[in-house]
Design an enzyme around this catalytic site. Structure first.
Site, PDB file in Angstrom:
ATOM      1  CG  HIS A 275     -14.555  35.142  40.730  1.00  0.00           C
ATOM      2  ND1 HIS A 275     -14.906  35.060  39.418  1.00  0.00           N
ATOM      3  CD2 HIS A 275     -13.190  35.032  40.744  1.00  0.00           C
ATOM      4  CE1 HIS A 275     -13.827  34.906  38.668  1.00  0.00           C
ATOM      5  NE2 HIS A 275     -12.771  34.877  39.456  1.00  0.00           N
ATOM      6  CG  HIS A 314     -19.667  40.088  34.047  1.00  0.00           C
ATOM      7  ND1 HIS A 314     -18.518  40.677  33.570  1.00  0.00           N
ATOM      8  CD2 HIS A 314     -19.348  38.817  34.351  1.00  0.00           C
ATOM      9  CE1 HIS A 314     -17.555  39.788  33.587  1.00  0.00           C
ATOM     10  NE2 HIS A 314     -18.017  38.647  34.064  1.00  0.00           N
ATOM     11  CG  ASP A 370     -21.541  31.906  37.890  1.00  0.00           C
ATOM     12  OD1 ASP A 370     -21.040  30.829  37.570  1.00  0.00           O
ATOM     13  OD2 ASP A 370     -20.875  32.907  38.185  1.00  0.00           O
TER      14      ASP A 370
END
Ligand code: CMC
Length: 436
Positions: A275, A314, A370
């Protein structure tokens, strides 16, 4: 009513082949039924009834929400209806925070009042600095943050009055205001530097950068490009509907406790490498790869299932993460100021090769938020331990908005999933002396 009588109604007809009985389940909206409606499907009158088995909630809507909309197939992200790209270009982070918390973009007056409220709540009680001094010099910034935020609850005992809108609002402002201060203090603790206290004339992000990086000067003014880049990154991270940490915030909050402990729980959920810890994991991965020439062998090990390509994939996006697009653009602006991060070449090569490989294409694995954010953070001078913290500061907005939405939702109760018990049936207790 039988299935055939139901005709073209907005309902789902289900036949239980164990009993031959037909049921009609109401379709609420879109393709949604109430899981509770399944309970009428049972073989015997005394049965519990049918349940949906959904580990990791991959196909369960836990709430109706008006905050954030994601269309994972099309790569769309909107806060309260406004596209993320437009907000990142035209708004400030605090303006977006107001939008997410209150539901509407602020007027000029409302925004300046909100900015003033947040600015005047940035100080923390001196005892928080004593709490931080108890940590080792190499303590992870997230561990210090989580403990400090949980500790804040003890300074504001009135926060437990969650039924009072004014009390709720004050805690939301406090949390939003104090997160950068605590985050900066964890960094200074790690570096063994004296704390720099908030300065009211600075913007949210400039104040944060000042508290982090001011050394040996009476005035520190961050480069406006970096200040704006951080503001954009904060906008991109402000909310992302029912992800792991937000679900944690809602679940903890559903027992009707105060928000500081719930937020500390949400931060704990965020910290994991799948996460919000992924940006840190990406940087470590890029550093480990070390050179563009090692990219093909790294990709081969990912395809062999030996490891994951961090910053890719994702649960919801099956297209390019729209946040990654904005971040990529922002990265180039930042690198013009800071100089090019040498790890960028490795990241670009990884992306190029991965997007041409069937393994990634067939699984819809694209760069997520990210993948590039860590490169920007590193170029700006943040150590990797701070990366999840840089995610947690803006996500505080989303956590709080979702927490309040949950509290005000008449359909919500204390969160309590069911299980399918697969353990031993009842058995006779064996005294310790007789166990094999
Ligand atoms: N690298 C290699 N293979 C992957 C990756 C990856 N990053 N992500 C998924 N896969 C494969 C996975 O092995 C599986 O393959 P198979 O069908 O052959 O078993 C398939 O793709 C589906 O994966 P999954 O684990 O079932 O998908 P998920 O929806 O449960 O996981 C995820 C989503 C984000 C946890 C996962 O993609 C992942 O671990 N990514 C790397 C960590 C990361 O970048 N996380 C940040 C997410 S974005 C920021 C945030 O919101 O926190």
């Amino acid at each position: 009513m039988t299935a055939s009588e139901a005709g073209s109604k907005n309902s789902l007809s289900v036949r239980d082949n164990r009993t031959g009985k037909d049921y009609e389940l109401e379709i609420l909206e879109g393709d949604v039924i109430r899981a509770g409606d399944l309970r009428q499907i049972r073989v015997n009158a005394g049965d519990f009834g049918m349940m949906a088995y959904d580990p990791a909630f991959t196909n369960t809507a836990s709430t109706r929400s008006t905050i954030t909309e994601i269309d994972g197939e099309k790569g769309i992200l909107r806060y309260r209806g406004y596209p993320i790209e437009e907000l990142a270009e035209k708004s400030s982070f605090l303006e977006v925070a107001y939008l997410i918390l209150k539901g509407e973009l602020p007027t000029k007056d409302a925004l300046s009042q909100f900015v003033e409220d947040v600015t005047t709540h940035t100080y923390v009680h001196q005892n928080i600095t004593k709490l931080l001094s108890a940590f080792r010099y190499d303590a992870h910034a997230m561990g210090m943050m989580i403990s400090s935020v949980a500790g804040l609850s003890t300074f504001y005992p009135e926060a437990k009055d969650i039924g009072d809108p004014r009390t709720r609002w004050i805690q939301m402002v406090r949390l939003l205001a104090k997160m950068p201060t605590i985050a900066a203090f964890t960094y200074r603790h790690h570096r063994g530097l004296p704390y720099v206290f908030p300065e009211n004339e600075l913007s949210y992000t400039a104040n944060f950068l000042n508290m982090l990086f001011r050394i040996g000067v009476t005035q520190f003014r961050p480069n406006p490009v970096l200040e704006r880049a951080l503001d954009i990154l904060f906008i991109l991270h402000a909310d992302h509907e029912q992800n792991c940490s937000t679900t944690a915030m809602r679940v903890i909050g559903s027992s009707r406790g105060e928000p500081y402990s719930a937020l500390a729980g949400a931060m704990s959920a965020l910290w994991g490498p799948l996460h919000g810890g992924a940006n840190e994991a990406v940087l470590r991965m890029l550093t480990e790869i070390g050179d563009v020439k090692n990219v093909p062998s790294f990709i081969a090990s990912v395809k062999a299932g030996e490891r994951r390509l961090m910053g890719f994939g994702h649960r919801v996006y099956k297209a390019y993460d729209p946040r990654a697009n904005v971040i990529k653009r922002t990265a180039h602006e930042v690198f013009q100021v800071t100089g090019r991060n040498p790890l960028l070449d490795i990241a670009v090569e990884l992306e190029k090769i991965a997007l041409g490989e069937d393994y990634f294409v067939s699984r819809n694995l694209y760069p997520n938020v990210d993948f590039y954010s860590g490169l920007i953070y590193e170029a700006m001078g943040f150590p990797v331990e701070m990366f999840p913290v840089l995610f947690a500061i803006p996500r505080t907005v989303g956590w709080l908005a979702q927490w309040e939405e949950m509290l005000l939702d008449k359909e919500q109760k204390i969160a309590r999933p069911r299980q399918v018990y697969r353990g031993s049936p009842q058995r006779a207790y064996v005294p310790i002396g007789k166990r094999g």
